[in-house]
Motif scaffolding. Structure first.
Motif, PDB file in Angstrom:
ATOM      1  N   PHE A 140       0.842  -1.193   0.000  1.00 39.48           N
ATOM      2  CA  PHE A 140       0.000   0.000   0.000  1.00 39.48           C
ATOM      3  C   PHE A 140       0.881   1.247   0.000  1.00 39.48           C
ATOM      4  CE2 PHE A 140      -2.400  -3.457   1.811  1.00 39.48           C
ATOM      5  CZ  PHE A 140      -3.619  -3.352   1.165  1.00 39.48           C
ATOM      6  N   LYS A 141       2.065   1.108   0.638  1.00 39.81           N
ATOM      7  CA  LYS A 141       3.037   2.210   0.664  1.00 39.81           C
ATOM      8  C   LYS A 141       4.339   1.669   0.092  1.00 39.81           C
ATOM      9  CE  LYS A 141       1.211   4.199   4.902  1.00 39.81           C
ATOM     10  NZ  LYS A 141       1.331   4.008   6.323  1.00 39.81           N
ATOM     11  N   ALA A 142       5.197   2.569  -0.381  1.00 41.63           N
ATOM     12  CA  ALA A 142       6.457   2.123  -0.988  1.00 41.63           C
ATOM     13  C   ALA A 142       7.239   1.241  -0.018  1.00 41.63           C
ATOM     14  CB  ALA A 142       7.289   3.342  -1.367  1.00 41.63           C
ATOM     15  N   SER A 143       7.850   0.213  -0.534  1.00 47.02           N
ATOM     16  CA  SER A 143       8.781  -0.657   0.202  1.00 47.02           C
ATOM     17  C   SER A 143       8.162  -1.507   1.303  1.00 47.02           C
ATOM     18  CB  SER A 143       9.946   0.161   0.798  1.00 47.02           C
ATOM     19  OG  SER A 143      10.505   0.979  -0.180  1.00 47.02           O
ATOM     20  N   GLU A 144       6.823  -1.668   1.266  1.00 43.39           N
ATOM     21  CA  GLU A 144       6.206  -2.565   2.251  1.00 43.39           C
ATOM     22  C   GLU A 144       6.386  -4.016   1.817  1.00 43.39           C
ATOM     23  OE1 GLU A 144       2.331  -0.224   4.116  1.00 43.39           O
ATOM     24  OE2 GLU A 144       2.074  -1.580   2.434  1.00 43.39           O
ATOM     25  N   VAL A 145       6.563  -4.903   2.792  1.00 43.66           N
ATOM     26  CA  VAL A 145       6.622  -6.340   2.491  1.00 43.66           C
ATOM     27  C   VAL A 145       5.201  -6.821   2.152  1.00 43.66           C
ATOM     28  CG1 VAL A 145       7.013  -8.627   3.506  1.00 43.66           C
ATOM     29  CG2 VAL A 145       8.562  -6.734   4.050  1.00 43.66           C
ATOM     30  N   VAL A 146       5.071  -7.534   1.047  1.00 38.77           N
ATOM     31  CA  VAL A 146       3.779  -8.160   0.738  1.00 38.77           C
ATOM     32  C   VAL A 146       3.824  -9.529   1.415  1.00 38.77           C
ATOM     33  CG1 VAL A 146       2.200  -8.909  -1.082  1.00 38.77           C
ATOM     34  CG2 VAL A 146       3.646  -6.895  -1.428  1.00 38.77           C
ATOM     35  N   SER A 147       3.406  -9.549   2.669  1.00 39.42           N
ATOM     36  CA  SER A 147       3.640 -10.760   3.474  1.00 39.42           C
ATOM     37  C   SER A 147       2.870 -11.980   2.953  1.00 39.42           C
ATOM     38  CB  SER A 147       3.352 -10.499   4.941  1.00 39.42           C
ATOM     39  OG  SER A 147       2.248  -9.668   5.069  1.00 39.42           O
ATOM     40  N   ALA A 148       1.727 -11.765   2.297  1.00 40.26           N
ATOM     41  CA  ALA A 148       0.976 -12.920   1.768  1.00 40.26           C
ATOM     42  C   ALA A 148       1.864 -13.742   0.836  1.00 40.26           C
ATOM     43  CB  ALA A 148      -0.281 -12.448   1.038  1.00 40.26           C
ATOM     44  N   SER A 149       2.552 -13.094  -0.098  1.00 41.72           N
ATOM     45  CA  SER A 149       3.371 -13.865  -1.047  1.00 41.72           C
ATOM     46  C   SER A 149       4.627 -14.416  -0.402  1.00 41.72           C
ATOM     47  CB  SER A 149       3.807 -13.053  -2.264  1.00 41.72           C
ATOM     48  OG  SER A 149       3.041 -11.955  -2.453  1.00 41.72           O
ATOM     49  N   VAL A 150       5.267 -13.619   0.448  1.00 47.10           N
ATOM     50  CA  VAL A 150       6.517 -14.103   1.052  1.00 47.10           C
ATOM     51  C   VAL A 150       6.233 -15.303   1.948  1.00 47.10           C
ATOM     52  CG1 VAL A 150       8.485 -13.462   2.490  1.00 47.10           C
ATOM     53  CG2 VAL A 150       7.483 -11.776   0.963  1.00 47.10           C
ATOM     54  N   PHE A 151       5.142 -15.215   2.712  1.00 42.29           N
ATOM     55  CA  PHE A 151       4.788 -16.312   3.608  1.00 42.29           C
ATOM     56  C   PHE A 151       4.446 -17.572   2.794  1.00 42.29           C
ATOM     57  CE2 PHE A 151       2.004 -18.589   6.620  1.00 42.29           C
ATOM     58  CZ  PHE A 151       2.859 -18.635   7.703  1.00 42.29           C
ATOM     59  N   ALA A 152       3.714 -17.390   1.707  1.00 41.54           N
ATOM     60  CA  ALA A 152       3.349 -18.532   0.858  1.00 41.54           C
ATOM     61  C   ALA A 152       4.594 -19.166   0.243  1.00 41.54           C
ATOM     62  CB  ALA A 152       2.389 -18.078  -0.236  1.00 41.54           C
ATOM     63  N   GLN A 153       5.538 -18.324  -0.169  1.00 44.84           N
ATOM     64  CA  GLN A 153       6.776 -18.876  -0.755  1.00 44.84           C
ATOM     65  C   GLN A 153       7.555 -19.651   0.295  1.00 44.84           C
ATOM     66  OE1 GLN A 153       8.742 -15.406  -2.386  1.00 44.84           O
ATOM     67  NE2 GLN A 153       6.946 -15.020  -3.667  1.00 44.84           N
ATOM     68  N   PHE A 154       7.568 -19.127   1.519  1.00 42.28           N
ATOM     69  CA  PHE A 154       8.286 -19.806   2.588  1.00 42.28           C
ATOM     70  C   PHE A 154       7.655 -21.184   2.864  1.00 42.28           C
ATOM     71  CE2 PHE A 154       9.086 -20.328   7.291  1.00 42.28           C
ATOM     72  CZ  PHE A 154      10.382 -20.788   7.121  1.00 42.28           C
ATOM     73  N   LEU A 155       6.329 -21.216   3.026  1.00 44.31           N
ATOM     74  CA  LEU A 155       5.659 -22.516   3.255  1.00 44.31           C
ATOM     75  C   LEU A 155       5.931 -23.469   2.086  1.00 44.31           C
ATOM     76  CD1 LEU A 155       2.078 -21.699   4.684  1.00 44.31           C
ATOM     77  CD2 LEU A 155       4.038 -22.602   5.925  1.00 44.31           C
ATOM     78  N   SER A 156       5.867 -22.944   0.876  1.00 45.30           N
ATOM     79  CA  SER A 156       6.077 -23.797  -0.318  1.00 45.30           C
ATOM     80  C   SER A 156       7.469 -24.414  -0.344  1.00 45.30           C
ATOM     81  CB  SER A 156       5.902 -22.984  -1.606  1.00 45.30           C
ATOM     82  OG  SER A 156       4.634 -22.426  -1.683  1.00 45.30           O
ATOM     83  N   SER A 157       8.404 -23.810   0.389  1.00 41.86           N
ATOM     84  CA  SER A 157       9.784 -24.305   0.325  1.00 41.86           C
ATOM     85  C   SER A 157       9.979 -25.573   1.174  1.00 41.86           C
ATOM     86  CB  SER A 157      10.767 -23.214   0.771  1.00 41.86           C
ATOM     87  OG  SER A 157      10.663 -23.011   2.164  1.00 41.86           O
ATOM     88  N   PHE A 158       9.026 -25.894   2.058  1.00 42.79           N
ATOM     89  CA  PHE A 158       9.256 -27.095   2.875  1.00 42.79           C
ATOM     90  C   PHE A 158       8.043 -28.014   3.036  1.00 42.79           C
ATOM     91  CE2 PHE A 158       7.246 -25.676   6.804  1.00 42.79           C
ATOM     92  CZ  PHE A 158       7.346 -24.296   6.751  1.00 42.79           C
ATOM     93  N   ILE A 159       6.928 -27.688   2.380  1.00 46.92           N
ATOM     94  CA  ILE A 159       5.801 -28.637   2.375  1.00 46.92           C
ATOM     95  C   ILE A 159       5.517 -29.037   0.926  1.00 46.92           C
ATOM     96  CG2 ILE A 159       4.755 -27.682   4.481  1.00 46.92           C
ATOM     97  CD1 ILE A 159       2.655 -26.340   2.582  1.00 46.92           C
ATOM     98  N   ASP A 160       4.694 -30.076   0.742  1.00 46.68           N
ATOM     99  CA  ASP A 160       4.382 -30.518  -0.623  1.00 46.68           C
ATOM    100  C   ASP A 160       2.965 -30.153  -1.028  1.00 46.68           C
ATOM    101  OD1 ASP A 160       6.849 -32.173  -1.311  1.00 46.68           O
ATOM    102  OD2 ASP A 160       6.290 -32.883   0.683  1.00 46.68           O
TER     103      ASP A 160
END
Ligand code: R5P
Length: 292
Positions: free
Chosen positions: A98-118
């Motif tokens: 919503f503001k410059a340089s904010e973390v889009v936590s939905a995608s980062v969190f999803a990528q993190f989960l995807s890295s260790f579950i199937d």
């Protein structure tokens, strides 16, 4: 062969699912060291087994690391794959910058989960600007809907309901529930000023003789419910029944909702809470039954 592992707060759900599916419950020792760090030891054999791992991920910051440790060890010990059941999927509301340089936590969190579950199974995630979990997960992510169970609860407990969604995002559940009850529905307009301050407006006239049932996916600060209840009561409605699928709120926020004029507040046990009245065991079982 399948087996179910779980974290301590998920024991009842794990036992229910294991019994219904006729599969083993995995045994693990999970405890905290005196400094609060987590110790995990997998005791059951998992080699060549498909693991269903249950972890309620509300208030996720303290839960995500133990989950990561557990999943890593299960794989190291030879588990074929891990299907994570996270009934509530956190971090979905920050789905854009919503503001410059904010973390889009939905995608980062999803990528993190995807890295260790199937695979992921979750219940009604907060899909707004992200329309489908496949946009952010790189492993299969299955959504289970609770609308049938919500509709059943309303049918059993409320005469002549009118289903009300506090904002545009709630439309997806409100329409489904209203349809299965053959009840009227309305979607209100919400403007969010801050984390806990929102303004609700009722765009069209409504039949005030019905029992208003507010339906939202998440109740957190309770701000959305409180603003909606006040608006409805000002317009002459009966005290509304509030249903949240995922209860992130604490007792204070619950009291705030009740004091603003709610008749009742109920939620599902996707997150364990004193307001739980809708059980998620069977919808998860129905999905797991067909999982290879
Ligand atoms: C967001 O749009 C969600 O659907 C909920 O309306 C929101 O998370 C509720 O949060 P709160 O209880 O803090 O108003």
């Amino acid at each position: 062969m399948k087996t179910i592992f779980y974290f301590p707060e998920d024991k009842a759900l794990a036992e229910y699912l294991a019994k219904k599916m006729g599969i083993d419950l995995g045994v693990a020792e999970i405890r905290n060291f005196p400094d609060g760090e987590t110790y995990i030891r997998i005791i059951s054999q998992v080699k060549n087994k498909s693991v269903i791992l249950i972890c309620r991920l509300d208030h996720p910051n303290n839960k995500i690391l133990p989950l990561f440790f557990m999943a890593k060890k299960l794989k190291e010990l030879g588990a074929l794959n891990i299907c994570l059941i996270a009934p509530y999927l956190p971090y979905m509301r920050q789905d854009k910058s919503f503001k410059a340089s904010e973390v889009v936590s939905a995608s980062v969190f999803a990528q993190f989960l995807s890295s260790f579950i199937d695979q992921l199974i979750t219940i009604d995630p907060h899909l707004h600007r992200i329309k489908d979990l496949s946009e952010i997960f790189s492993v299969p992510a299955i959504t289970i809907h609770l609308t049938r169970d919500v509709a059943e609860w309303i049918r059993a407990n409320i005469d002549s309901p009118c289903i009300i969604g506090p904002d545009e995002e709630s439309k997806q559940w409100v329409i489904e529930v209203a349809k299965s009850l053959d009840a009227p529905f309305i979607i209100l307009e919400k403007i969010r000023y801050s984390d806990s301050n929102v303004k609700i407006s009722i765009p069209v006239s409504m039949d005030i003789t019905k029992t208003p049932v507010l339906l939202d996916d998440i109740i957190s600060t309770g701000g959305s419910m409180v603003a909606t209840i006040r608006e409805l009561i000002n317009k002459g409605f009966k005290p509304p029944v509030c249903i949240g699928m995922h209860a992130l709120f604490n007792k204070n926020n619950y009291n705030k909702i009740m004091k603003s004029g709610a008749k009742k507040v109920i939620t599902s046990n996707s997150i364990l809470n004193f307001s739980n009245e809708i059980d998620i065991g069977d919808v998860i079982f129905e999905k797991l039954k067909f999982l290879k």
